[in-house]
Each structure stands twice: as C-alpha cells, then as structure tokens.
Design an enzyme around this catalytic site. Structure first.
Site, PDB file in Angstrom:
ATOM      1  N   VAL A   6      -2.830 -12.524 -10.534  1.00 54.93           N
ATOM      2  CA  VAL A   6      -3.319 -12.026 -11.824  1.00 54.93           C
ATOM      3  C   VAL A   6      -3.067 -13.062 -12.928  1.00 54.93           C
ATOM      4  CG1 VAL A   6      -3.218 -10.168 -13.507  1.00 54.93           C
ATOM      5  CG2 VAL A   6      -2.925  -9.644 -11.080  1.00 54.93           C
TER       6      VAL A   6
ATOM      7  N   LYS B 281       1.067   5.078 -10.386  1.00 55.77           N
ATOM      8  CA  LYS B 281      -0.045   5.067 -11.350  1.00 55.77           C
ATOM      9  C   LYS B 281      -0.264   6.473 -11.918  1.00 55.77           C
ATOM     10  CE  LYS B 281      -2.287   1.211  -8.989  1.00 55.77           C
ATOM     11  NZ  LYS B 281      -3.206   0.868  -7.887  1.00 55.77           N
TER      12      LYS B 281
ATOM     13  N   GLY C 192      -7.853  -9.557   2.510  1.00 63.32           N
ATOM     14  CA  GLY C 192      -6.991  -9.729   1.326  1.00 63.32           C
ATOM     15  C   GLY C 192      -6.917  -8.470   0.474  1.00 63.32           C
TER      16      GLY C 192
ATOM     17  N   GLU D 109      -1.671  -5.920   1.245  1.00 56.08           N
ATOM     18  CA  GLU D 109      -0.555  -6.869   1.300  1.00 56.08           C
ATOM     19  C   GLU D 109      -0.127  -7.055   2.756  1.00 56.08           C
ATOM     20  OE1 GLU D 109       0.887  -8.196  -1.405  1.00 56.08           O
ATOM     21  OE2 GLU D 109      -0.211  -7.030  -2.876  1.00 56.08           O
TER      22      GLU D 109
ATOM     23  N   VAL E  57      -2.972   0.548 -14.229  1.00 58.67           N
ATOM     24  CA  VAL E  57      -3.669   1.621 -13.498  1.00 58.67           C
ATOM     25  C   VAL E  57      -5.154   1.279 -13.409  1.00 58.67           C
ATOM     26  CG1 VAL E  57      -4.175   4.100 -13.372  1.00 58.67           C
ATOM     27  CG2 VAL E  57      -2.070   3.332 -14.481  1.00 58.67           C
TER      28      VAL E  57
HETATM   29  N1  LIG Z   1      -3.009  -8.259  -7.629  1.00 56.30           N
HETATM   30  C1  LIG Z   1      -3.630  -7.215  -8.135  1.00 56.30           C
HETATM   31  O1  LIG Z   1      -4.782  -6.933  -7.800  1.00 56.30           O
HETATM   32  C2  LIG Z   1      -2.950  -6.357  -9.161  1.00 56.30           C
HETATM   33  C3  LIG Z   1      -3.637  -5.273  -9.694  1.00 56.30           C
HETATM   34  C4  LIG Z   1      -3.021  -4.481 -10.682  1.00 56.30           C
HETATM   35  C5  LIG Z   1      -1.744  -4.797 -11.071  1.00 56.30           C
HETATM   36  N2  LIG Z   1      -1.080  -5.845 -10.499  1.00 56.30           N
HETATM   37  C6  LIG Z   1       0.266  -6.119 -10.971  1.00 56.30           C
HETATM   38  O2  LIG Z   1       0.284  -7.426 -11.556  1.00 56.30           O
HETATM   39  C7  LIG Z   1       1.559  -8.027 -11.374  1.00 56.30           C
HETATM   40  C8  LIG Z   1       1.360  -9.387 -10.698  1.00 56.30           C
HETATM   41  O3  LIG Z   1       0.718  -9.188  -9.459  1.00 56.30           O
HETATM   42  P1  LIG Z   1       0.125 -10.418  -8.609  1.00 56.30           P
HETATM   43  O4  LIG Z   1      -0.758  -9.824  -7.596  1.00 56.30           O
HETATM   44  O5  LIG Z   1      -0.383 -11.463  -9.507  1.00 56.30           O
HETATM   45  O6  LIG Z   1       1.460 -10.934  -7.897  1.00 56.30           O
HETATM   46  P2  LIG Z   1       1.715 -12.352  -7.235  1.00 56.30           P
HETATM   47  O7  LIG Z   1       0.442 -12.987  -6.834  1.00 56.30           O
HETATM   48  O8  LIG Z   1       2.787 -12.143  -6.224  1.00 56.30           O
HETATM   49  O9  LIG Z   1       2.294 -13.200  -8.445  1.00 56.30           O
HETATM   50  C9  LIG Z   1       3.572 -12.988  -8.984  1.00 56.30           C
HETATM   51  C10 LIG Z   1       3.986 -14.240  -9.734  1.00 56.30           C
HETATM   52  O10 LIG Z   1       5.269 -13.998 -10.294  1.00 56.30           O
HETATM   53  C11 LIG Z   1       6.167 -15.036  -9.884  1.00 56.30           C
HETATM   54  N3  LIG Z   1       7.494 -14.476  -9.674  1.00 56.30           N
HETATM   55  C12 LIG Z   1       7.816 -13.398  -8.927  1.00 56.30           C
HETATM   56  N4  LIG Z   1       9.135 -13.179  -8.983  1.00 56.30           N
HETATM   57  C13 LIG Z   1       9.652 -14.160  -9.776  1.00 56.30           C
HETATM   58  C14 LIG Z   1      10.966 -14.476 -10.219  1.00 56.30           C
HETATM   59  N5  LIG Z   1      12.022 -13.737  -9.858  1.00 56.30           N
HETATM   60  N6  LIG Z   1      11.119 -15.562 -11.010  1.00 56.30           N
HETATM   61  C15 LIG Z   1      10.072 -16.306 -11.385  1.00 56.30           C
HETATM   62  N7  LIG Z   1       8.787 -16.048 -11.011  1.00 56.30           N
HETATM   63  C16 LIG Z   1       8.594 -14.972 -10.219  1.00 56.30           C
HETATM   64  C17 LIG Z   1       5.595 -15.572  -8.597  1.00 56.30           C
HETATM   65  O11 LIG Z   1       6.064 -16.878  -8.444  1.00 56.30           O
HETATM   66  P3  LIG Z   1       5.888 -17.691  -7.060  1.00 56.30           P
HETATM   67  O12 LIG Z   1       4.452 -18.070  -7.019  1.00 56.30           O
HETATM   68  O13 LIG Z   1       6.805 -18.828  -7.239  1.00 56.30           O
HETATM   69  O14 LIG Z   1       6.301 -16.739  -5.977  1.00 56.30           O
HETATM   70  C18 LIG Z   1       4.101 -15.485  -8.865  1.00 56.30           C
HETATM   71  O15 LIG Z   1       3.678 -16.602  -9.619  1.00 56.30           O
HETATM   72  C19 LIG Z   1       2.378  -7.017 -10.572  1.00 56.30           C
HETATM   73  O16 LIG Z   1       3.129  -6.224 -11.438  1.00 56.30           O
HETATM   74  C20 LIG Z   1       1.307  -6.173  -9.885  1.00 56.30           C
HETATM   75  O17 LIG Z   1       1.755  -4.863  -9.579  1.00 56.30           O
HETATM   76  C21 LIG Z   1      -1.653  -6.627  -9.571  1.00 56.30           C
END
Ligand SMILES: NC(=O)c1ccc[n+]([C@@H]2O[C@H](COP(=O)([O-])OP(=O)(O)OC[C@H]3O[C@@H](n4cnc5c(N)ncnc54)[C@H](OP(=O)(O)O)[C@@H]3O)[C@@H](O)[C@H]2O)c1
Length: 425
Positions: A14, A202, A184, A187, A129
C-alpha cells in the site's frame, strides 16, 4: 493551491502504491482535490533501496513522527506495536494521521481518537474497511442524516473469492485457497482472512460509525469459512441461496450486535451476486431503506486511493469532532438478534430417526420451515442420509445449543452444521 506535507511510514504494497500515485500523477489529486500533496519524508526500514523515487528516506520511522515539517503521518506498516507508537508520537507532535490499519483501529481506536481530540488533530481510516470502496465516507458523511438499523457486508475479498470458486467451479476449499494464493489474493498465512478475524475487525469499525459504539473488536462474534463444504454450497443453491461470508451489525434499542459468519443469502439479493474478490456493503437506514456500496476491497491501488482521499479530506479540515457527552451504545457479543437457519444433519437410515429429530425441534420450540432429505432412504445400504432443515428465526445462542443437542442424539452420525440465513428486512 493548498499544500499538505506528509510523511509515509511503511513502503510495502500500500505504501508503495501511495508514493507511486502521488509522485507519478500528482495532477489528478491537484485538479480533483485542490491540494498539492508533498511527500516530505518516507520511513522505510530497508532505506533508500525500498523507495524508487528521489525522496528523503529514513530508516528510523520515529524520525518521521517527530519531523516538524510534516502535517500528516501516513501509517502503512500494519500491526499494533510500532504502528501504535508511531501514531501516538505523531499525534503528540501535532500531526494528523491517515492509516489503513484495521487491526489497530478496531482494537485501540478509542484511545487513539481520544488522544487525537486532545491534541486537536484528525485520524483518517477510510482504507481500513473495504479498500477502494468509500464505505466509511458513506457512513460518516453521506448517511449522516439517518439512523442506521443494520448493515450487512462482504468485507473480505479472499474469502469471497474462495466461496465464489467453490460455487462457480465446484472447487474444494483447499483448491480455491491455493488459487487465491497463486493470484496474490491471499496471504501466505491466510488464517486471519479464512477464520473471519479480518472481517470481524472491519465490522467493529463500521459499528463504531453506524451505531456509535466503542471500537471494540473483542465484542464481535465471528466464525470462518473452513466449515463450508461443496455439499452446503449445492444444497444452498438448490434452496435458492448463495453462501457468503457476511459481517452483520444491527441495533435494537441500545443493544448492538455485530458478528461475521458464513451466511445463506437469497439469490434475489444484491449481496448474493457479489463474486470473486469484490466487497460490498448494504446499509439499511430507518427512513431511506437500503443503500449498497460495491467495489474492490483490497489491493495496493484501491487501498492507496482511499488513503489519498483521506489526505484530501484532511487538507479540507477533516471531519466533525463529536462531543464527549454523547452516550455510546455497547456491543453485546451474546446477541438477541435472530436469524432463520440452515441445519445440515446426517441422520441414521432407520425408521423413526427423522421423526425424533423433528420432535427435538418441537421440544425446543424451534419451528421447521422446510425439511429436505437429500438422498433416498430406499437404499438400505446407506448407513445415514443427509437431511437439511430450514428453521424459523433463532438467536446464535439457541442455534449453537440446538446443534449441541442434535449432536448428542444417537440418530445423528456426524457433527451437525448450521448457518444463518440473512433476512434483508
Ligand atoms: N494490502 C492490502 O490490500 C490492504 C488493504 C487494506 C488495508 N491494508 C492495510 O495496510 C497496511 C499495510 O499493508 P501492506 O499490504 O502494504 O503490508 P506490507 O506489504 O507487508 O507492507 C508493510 C510495510 O511496513 C514495513 N514494516 C512492517 N513492520 C515494520 C517494522 N516493525 N519496522 C519498520 N517497518 C516495518 C514493511 O517493511 P519491510 O518491507 O522491510 O518488511 C513494509 O514496507 C496494513 O495495516 C494492512 O492491514 C492493506
């Protein structure tokens, strides 16, 4: 033109899409939203290598929370640990927040909103959400003049994809999940999607807006789709239903029930038509009846779209801050809300067995609206026959109790299954 200086923490799916959008095509938001959004700093633990743009990147994410040149911290790392610390630190430093983090908002929302109020800043959480489908905006703006009676939503794209595959292509649960992972859509560890946790989180956020409850994920009852078999899908189809994972919330007086379970939805209702990984939310209000919101519930671009919409709203002054003296309604886990039910039983193929089952329903004061024996009893080689019972409306507590009572009958040969039937009235 107005300017908004932001810091983005987390450059995963994101966060990467937010940076890409704002960097590659800023003119869209400038012309549609009337604001120039400038990424002042990015917090990425992998540093510059994670950010393919010429931006100020720090590996110390707290630095972003303390940066005096930033108006809004965009939290996109997820989870409740560092994300919470970052948000609290940012709020204390006078920054507004935009987050997509449903786990955090559904668990710690109240304390974060209190802190934000004390510090005169805002928290945007549209992306938490239904991803790119603006359901939070619908609840807190478009429907603000209405009393919401209930909502019913398909809020998890992964489970909807799996159920769609099982329905349309007769896939097994395992095969459908594998396909979702290959595309994809799920997870590597899909537990929180499949067991209903994600939808329940949500739903608790929707409840806070729809029914003025605390953000209280712990008080949401939920179950997952692992128990849905191809037989259930077939029987549902024969009876005129689709099986969907439905997050349902309703209010009676001051009692609010919110839950998320696999549910039978009549094929003549819009929610039953929502296929693949799509999300949909039906909101029923006292005076206007139902409105339905449909769209992509996840994915980098849809979620980034919601994040950016919140940034534009914040640049316009954000949302009204509610008075402290408005009494909150409480969420009750053991709800009185009743649903008609589908019971699926394997009953011994012997004289009088089905009659005994029917008497138990009568004894428990639960009406039987339909009873269908799915195989012929004429074949005496079959040790048991599947029987489907559609009951009248009963509460979850009564339904679980009834399943337990049926399970303990010697005429029942397999664990009894029951699902709710959604009644859009
Ligand atoms: N993906 C979706 O479709 C979606 C939809 C709705 C909401 N969300 C929400 O959006 C948020 C992000 O989701 P995402 O899918 O983008 O997740 P993601 O791809 O796993 O990205 C998370 C990012 O945060 C970094 N990170 C995680 N823990 C960390 C820590 N302790 N210290 C520093 N950096 C940290 C990760 O770094 P690294 O790259 O170094 O691991 C990565 O860059 C979440 O809250 C998720 O629930 C996601």
């Amino acid at each position: 033109m107005k300017a908004l200086k932001i810091g983005v923490c987390g450059v995963g799916n994101v966060g990467g899409a937010v940076i890409e959008n704002l960097t590659s095509s800023p003119q869209i938001v400038e012309s549609n939203g009337g604001v120039k959004i400038e990424i002042t700093q990015v917090g990425a633990r992998k540093g510059k290598s994670a950010v393919p743009f010429d931006l100020d990147v720090t590996t110390n994410l707290l630095e972003v929370a303390q940066n005096p040149n930033i108006d809004v911290l965009v939290e996109l790392i997820g989870g409740c640990d560092l994300a919470k610390d970052l948000i609290e630190e940012s709020i204390k430093n006078g920054k507004n927040i935009v987050t997509a983090n449903k786990a955090l908002i559904s668990t710690h929302g109240d304390e974060l909103f209190d802190l934000a109020k004390k510090n005169g800043v805002q928290i945007g959480f549209e992306a938490s959400v239904a991803g790119g489908t603006p359901v939070i905006k619908a609840l807190r703006e478009g429907l603000v003049a209405n009393k919401v009676k209930w909502f019913a939503g398909i809020l998890n794209g992964t489970t909807n994809y799996i159920l769609s595959k099982m329905t349309d292509e007769n896939s097994s649960f395992e095969d459908a999940l594998k396909q979702a992972q290959e595309l994809g859509l799920a997870e590597a560890d899909p537990t929180m999607d499949v067991d209903g946790t994600d939808a329940a989180q949500k739903a608790s956020i929707l409840s806070a807006l729809a029914f003025n409850t605390p953000f209280d994920f712990k008080s949401v009852a939920y179950g997952g789709i692992e128990s849905v078999t191809p037989d259930d899908i077939l029987y549902a189809d024969q009876l005129g239903y689709s099986i969907k994972h439905i997050a349902y919330g309703s209010i009676e007086g001051e009692e609010v029930n919110v839950s998320a379970y696999p549910t039978f939805v009549s094929k003549d209702q819009l929610l039953s038509q929502v296929g693949q990984q799509m999300n949909a939310l039906e909101i029923f209000c006292e005076d206007i009846g139902s409105t339905v919101y449909y769209g992509p519930g996840a994915g980098p671009k849809p979620t980034a779209s919601a994040v950016i919409a919140d940034l534009v709203d914040i640049s316009n002054g954000g949302w009204p801050v509610l008075e402290d003296d408005i009494k909150k309604n409480t969420l009750c886990k053991e709800g009185k809300k009743t649903f008609s039910r589908y019971f699926k039983l394997d009953v011994k193929n012997e004289a009088g067995a089905i009659a005994k089952v029917s008497s138990l329903f009568a004894h428990e004061n639960i009406s039987i609206e339909a009873l269908v024996q799915k195989e012929s009893k004429q074949n005496s080689d079959i040790p048991s026959v599947p029987v489907v019972i559609i009951s009248g409306p009963i509460s979850d507590t009564n339904a679980f109790q009834m399943s337990g009572n049926l399970d303990s009958m010697e005429e029942i040969t397999n664990s009894v299954k029951q699902f709710r039937i959604h009644n859009a009235l």
